[in-house]
Design a protein around this motif. Sequence first.
Motif, short mmCIF file in Angstrom:
data_model
loop_
_atom_site.label_atom_id
_atom_site.label_comp_id
_atom_site.label_asym_id
_atom_site.label_seq_id
_atom_site.Cartn_x
_atom_site.Cartn_y
_atom_site.Cartn_z
N VAL A 131 -9.54 15.38 11.28
CA VAL A 131 -9.07 14.24 10.50
C VAL A 131 -8.02 13.41 11.24
N ASP A 132 -8.31 12.14 11.36
CA ASP A 132 -7.36 11.20 11.95
C ASP A 132 -6.76 10.45 10.75
N LEU A 133 -5.51 10.73 10.46
CA LEU A 133 -4.91 10.15 9.26
C LEU A 133 -4.46 8.71 9.51
N ALA A 134 -4.28 7.97 8.40
CA ALA A 134 -3.72 6.63 8.50
C ALA A 134 -2.33 6.72 9.14
N GLY A 135 -1.93 5.69 9.87
CA GLY A 135 -0.60 5.67 10.48
C GLY A 135 0.45 5.92 9.40
N SER A 136 1.47 6.70 9.74
CA SER A 136 2.44 7.09 8.71
C SER A 136 3.46 5.99 8.42
N GLU A 137 3.51 4.93 9.27
CA GLU A 137 4.49 3.85 9.04
C GLU A 137 4.06 3.01 7.85
N ARG A 138 5.01 2.37 7.23
CA ARG A 138 4.68 1.59 6.04
C ARG A 138 4.92 0.11 6.23
N THR A 139 5.05 -0.32 7.45
CA THR A 139 5.31 -1.75 7.66
C THR A 139 4.00 -2.50 7.81
N GLY A 140 3.98 -3.70 7.34
CA GLY A 140 2.82 -4.55 7.57
C GLY A 140 1.64 -4.32 6.64
N ALA A 141 1.65 -3.27 5.84
CA ALA A 141 0.52 -3.02 4.96
C ALA A 141 0.71 -3.78 3.65
N ARG A 142 -0.41 -4.01 2.96
CA ARG A 142 -0.31 -4.67 1.67
C ARG A 142 0.07 -3.65 0.60
N LEU A 143 0.58 -4.15 -0.52
CA LEU A 143 1.15 -3.27 -1.54
C LEU A 143 0.20 -2.16 -1.99
N LYS A 144 -1.04 -2.54 -2.28
CA LYS A 144 -1.99 -1.56 -2.79
C LYS A 144 -2.27 -0.49 -1.72
N GLU A 145 -2.36 -0.97 -0.48
CA GLU A 145 -2.62 -0.03 0.62
C GLU A 145 -1.47 0.94 0.77
N VAL A 146 -0.25 0.41 0.70
CA VAL A 146 0.93 1.27 0.84
C VAL A 146 0.89 2.37 -0.20
N ALA A 147 0.59 1.98 -1.45
CA ALA A 147 0.58 2.96 -2.53
C ALA A 147 -0.46 4.03 -2.26
N ASN A 148 -1.65 3.61 -1.84
CA ASN A 148 -2.72 4.58 -1.59
C ASN A 148 -2.42 5.49 -0.41
N ILE A 149 -1.90 4.91 0.67
CA ILE A 149 -1.62 5.71 1.86
C ILE A 149 -0.51 6.72 1.55
N ASN A 150 0.54 6.20 0.91
CA ASN A 150 1.66 7.10 0.56
C ASN A 150 1.18 8.25 -0.30
N LYS A 151 0.33 7.92 -1.26
CA LYS A 151 -0.12 8.94 -2.19
C LYS A 151 -0.91 10.02 -1.46
N SER A 152 -1.85 9.59 -0.61
CA SER A 152 -2.66 10.63 0.03
C SER A 152 -1.87 11.42 1.06
N LEU A 153 -0.97 10.76 1.80
CA LEU A 153 -0.19 11.52 2.78
C LEU A 153 0.80 12.46 2.08
N ALA A 154 1.37 11.99 0.97
CA ALA A 154 2.31 12.84 0.23
C ALA A 154 1.57 14.03 -0.38
N THR A 155 0.39 13.77 -0.94
CA THR A 155 -0.38 14.86 -1.54
C THR A 155 -0.79 15.87 -0.48
N LEU A 156 -1.23 15.37 0.66
CA LEU A 156 -1.62 16.28 1.74
C LEU A 156 -0.43 17.17 2.13
N GLY A 157 0.73 16.56 2.27
CA GLY A 157 1.94 17.32 2.61
C GLY A 157 2.21 18.41 1.57
N SER A 158 2.08 18.05 0.28
CA SER A 158 2.35 19.04 -0.76
C SER A 158 1.32 20.16 -0.73
N VAL A 159 0.06 19.80 -0.56
CA VAL A 159 -0.99 20.83 -0.53
C VAL A 159 -0.74 21.80 0.62
#
Length: 373
Positions: free
Chosen positions: A256-284
């Motif tokens: 798995v090649d994950l989305a870049g972990s930085e949050r600059t330059g992304a659109r709002l909806k994308e930020v929310a989705n990326i954050n959610k999946s990376l945060a969930t992965l971290g918790s799992v």
Amino acid sequence: MASVCVAVRVRPLNEREKEMSAKVIIHMDGSTTSVHCNKKHIPKGIPGIGLTDGGRHSFSYDFSYDSTDVRSPNFVPQDKVFKDLGCDVLKAVFEGYNACVFAYGQTGSGKSYTMIGSPGDLGLIPRICDGLFCQISEKDQVDGASFRTEVSYLEIYNERVQDLLTTKTGPGSGSGLHLREHPKDGPYVQKLSTHLVQNYTDIEELMHAGNAKRTTASTGMNDVSSRSHTSFTIIFTQVRFDAELPCETVSKIHLVDLAGSERTGARLKEVANINKSLATLGSVISVLADTCVTGGGGGSHTGKRKKQLFIPYRDSLLTWLLKDSLGRNSKTIMIATLSPADVHYSETLSTLRYANRAKNIVRKPTVNEDSGV
Ligand code: ADP
Ligand code: MG
């Protein structure tokens, strides 16, 4: 088996960083990684979060790979990463377990280099595939076992799944696929194509074709690829004869090649989705690492820990999809990639903390506490 291994790897300074006279702020000693930063190194507009102890934070991981300087005796090349991590993946898979390798880090930190590499400097995926086919041909000749290797390749962008290998044409084909859960076989993507492969060349061709189909290609937006996750999956079936009866095991390797972990330059909806999946992965991953220490399985009752551990697989498409490769029958590896430069201090520290949270904290004690906030 649930075993989580966390490695970090730092790349050389790139041309842009050199032009900015950036300083190397990552130091590695054995399995320990330290990041040093004086406030003066932090560019304007980037907060110097968590700067304590003279701006030094140390973390220990299963592996700390220093690839900053090819001339240094400590330089870690691709084959060392494969020997440490890839060989374990192959061992697990031939034993019938699943495996999952993630690359996590900001865009440009070396995720693709570590996972794929370049033709003269192969990364983990080609080496794992090559090792797989080498072992298949050895075992084929020895004990008459038979093997089948299939692959699939998908992209998750904005919580939508796209098949990167579909041969169907026409608008919308292979996109917006649905994730389903089979009562016995676990989660799967409905209508995702799988492709039989005989050798690494077959795999390479499919990866090329898949990369060309990524959202970046279809939208013309160059940086979208840094905001999507991809999973290249190898489905490996072994048939052996046990007392004359055929016995089949199926293992999946998710790379798995994950989305870049930085949050600059992304659109709002994308930020929310990326954050959610990376945060969930971290918790799992951190729940799994913890489960491993206490001797329990994902969500099961154990002698030591009576409370049922809740693993939030369903909180994101990514973790739900990977559920059967993130559980107790799986070898899970996270490789966090880093820029060595002071100009990326904040992102680097946040990557180190993410990786720190994912590792098996109890079994591998931390050398120094990360005292920052
Ligand atoms: P990412 O996939 O995280 O966006 P890349 O893997 O594309 O980043 O890396 C960005 C650049 O840095 C590439 O030119 C790559 O060759 C180089 N690079 C990354 N990691 C290393 C490394 N360990 N050694 C040498 N070069 C590297
Ligand atoms: Mg990349």
